[in-house]
Design a protein around this motif. Structure first.
Motif, PDB file in Angstrom:
ATOM      1  N   ILE A   9      40.189  40.054  37.430  1.00 46.00           N
ATOM      2  CA  ILE A   9      39.146  40.935  36.912  1.00 46.00           C
ATOM      3  C   ILE A   9      39.791  42.294  36.724  1.00 46.00           C
ATOM      4  O   ILE A   9      40.436  42.817  37.647  1.00 46.00           O
ATOM      5  CB  ILE A   9      37.959  41.080  37.902  1.00 46.00           C
ATOM      6  N   ALA A  52      37.528  39.360  32.375  1.00 46.31           N
ATOM      7  CA  ALA A  52      37.714  38.329  33.392  1.00 46.31           C
ATOM      8  C   ALA A  52      38.676  37.306  32.791  1.00 46.31           C
ATOM      9  O   ALA A  52      38.516  36.907  31.635  1.00 46.31           O
ATOM     10  CB  ALA A  52      36.387  37.677  33.759  1.00 46.31           C
ATOM     11  N   LEU A  72      34.062  36.775  41.864  1.00 45.49           N
ATOM     12  CA  LEU A  72      35.346  36.084  41.909  1.00 45.49           C
ATOM     13  C   LEU A  72      35.665  35.628  43.333  1.00 45.49           C
ATOM     14  O   LEU A  72      36.167  34.516  43.544  1.00 45.49           O
ATOM     15  CB  LEU A  72      36.459  37.002  41.395  1.00 45.49           C
ATOM     16  N   PHE A  74      32.644  45.878  37.063  1.00 43.73           N
ATOM     17  CA  PHE A  74      33.877  45.452  37.732  1.00 43.73           C
ATOM     18  C   PHE A  74      33.604  45.047  39.172  1.00 43.73           C
ATOM     19  O   PHE A  74      34.079  44.012  39.643  1.00 43.73           O
ATOM     20  CB  PHE A  74      34.916  46.576  37.682  1.00 43.73           C
ATOM     21  N   ALA A  94      31.576  41.735  39.262  1.00 46.52           N
ATOM     22  CA  ALA A  94      32.404  40.607  38.848  1.00 46.52           C
ATOM     23  C   ALA A  94      33.447  40.273  39.915  1.00 46.52           C
ATOM     24  O   ALA A  94      33.755  39.105  40.151  1.00 46.52           O
ATOM     25  CB  ALA A  94      33.084  40.918  37.519  1.00 46.52           C
ATOM     26  N   SER A  95      33.981  41.297  40.566  1.00 47.78           N
ATOM     27  CA  SER A  95      34.953  41.079  41.641  1.00 47.78           C
ATOM     28  C   SER A  95      34.314  40.345  42.809  1.00 47.78           C
ATOM     29  O   SER A  95      34.913  39.440  43.402  1.00 47.78           O
ATOM     30  CB  SER A  95      35.531  42.421  42.114  1.00 47.78           C
ATOM     31  N   VAL A 146      35.053  32.299  33.622  1.00 56.93           N
ATOM     32  CA  VAL A 146      35.324  33.726  33.387  1.00 56.93           C
ATOM     33  C   VAL A 146      34.152  34.391  32.664  1.00 56.93           C
ATOM     34  O   VAL A 146      33.842  35.564  32.912  1.00 56.93           O
ATOM     35  CB  VAL A 146      36.654  33.939  32.621  1.00 56.93           C
ATOM     36  N   LEU A 205      31.209  37.599  34.257  1.00 55.56           N
ATOM     37  CA  LEU A 205      30.776  38.834  33.599  1.00 55.56           C
ATOM     38  C   LEU A 205      29.341  38.786  33.078  1.00 55.56           C
ATOM     39  O   LEU A 205      28.780  39.835  32.738  1.00 55.56           O
ATOM     40  CB  LEU A 205      31.718  39.157  32.427  1.00 55.56           C
TER      41      LEU A 205
END
Length: 204
Positions: A144, A153, A44, A37, A40-41, A195, A199
């Motif tokens: 996310i 995502a 983003l 998480f 991935a954040s 997306v 990930l």
């Protein structure tokens, strides 16, 4: 503090088209999921890297004053999008969106980071007309989220209508073509690649 809901950041669908693109990973445990998480954040918010992740359009982050920046995205920033195909005369040849909301929540069993963007004027223009192939009622919400060991995502497009009522005649024609292409799903592959890329490499 009252718990937030990720869905509250996504506007209601009222007109035009909508799109929902979701990619999911299941981690080996919650510790691995939290790491996924967080990474991935970070991806983003690293808008300048989106083009490499999606493999299609190029995305560049600008601050509220219209200057290119190399940092994490913030509320009030602009994103310049270089879409393959005909270039609009407005927006200095690019499509533009503005980041109007960034919301996050961190709980022991559930986390999310949401960023919502909306078609916007070229930040150095005084025309007040959205430099984008969609009208400014349209939004894209990037999300996310983690619940337990599951991480997703997502991209949620809402109220997508071609921007054909404002701007120059050539731009309106171009916006109709690009907007219809998006309506018939030609933008789905790009968001799916984005997306997925947010990930990729993080499953455990």
């Amino acid at each position: 503090m009252k718990s937030k809901k990720a869905e509250a950041v996504i506007p209601e669908q009222e007109k035009g088209s909508q799109m929902d693109v979701v990619e999911e990973r299941v981690a080996s445990d919650e510790i691995a999921a939290k790491k996924c998480f967080e990474l991935a954040s970070d991806r983003l918010l690293a808008v300048n890297s989106w083009g490499e992740i999606s493999g299609m359009s190029a995305f560049v982050l600008f601050d509220a004053g219209g200057s290119k920046v190399a940092r994490k995205a913030e509320k009030g920033d602009y994103i310049r999008i270089d879409i393959p195909g005909p270039e609009p005369s407005s927006g200095a040849g690019y499509d533009w969106v503005k980041i109007e909301e960034i919301v996050s929540q961190n709980k022991a069993d559930e986390q999310f980071l949401a960023m919502r963007v909306r078609p916007a004027e070229f930040p150095l223009s005084d025309e007040g007309v959205a430099a984008h192939f969609l009208q400014d009622e349209a939004t894209s919400t990037f999300l996310i989220r983690r619940k337990g060991a599951i991480i997703t995502a997502e991209e949620h497009g809402r109220n997508e209508l071609p921007n054909i009522s404002e701007g120059k005649l050539l731009d309106r024609g171009r916006n109709l073509i690009v907007g219809l292409a998006a309506k018939f799903g030609l933008s789905y592959p790009q968001w799916k690649m984005l997306v997925k890329g947010l990930l990729d490499g993080y499953s455990a």
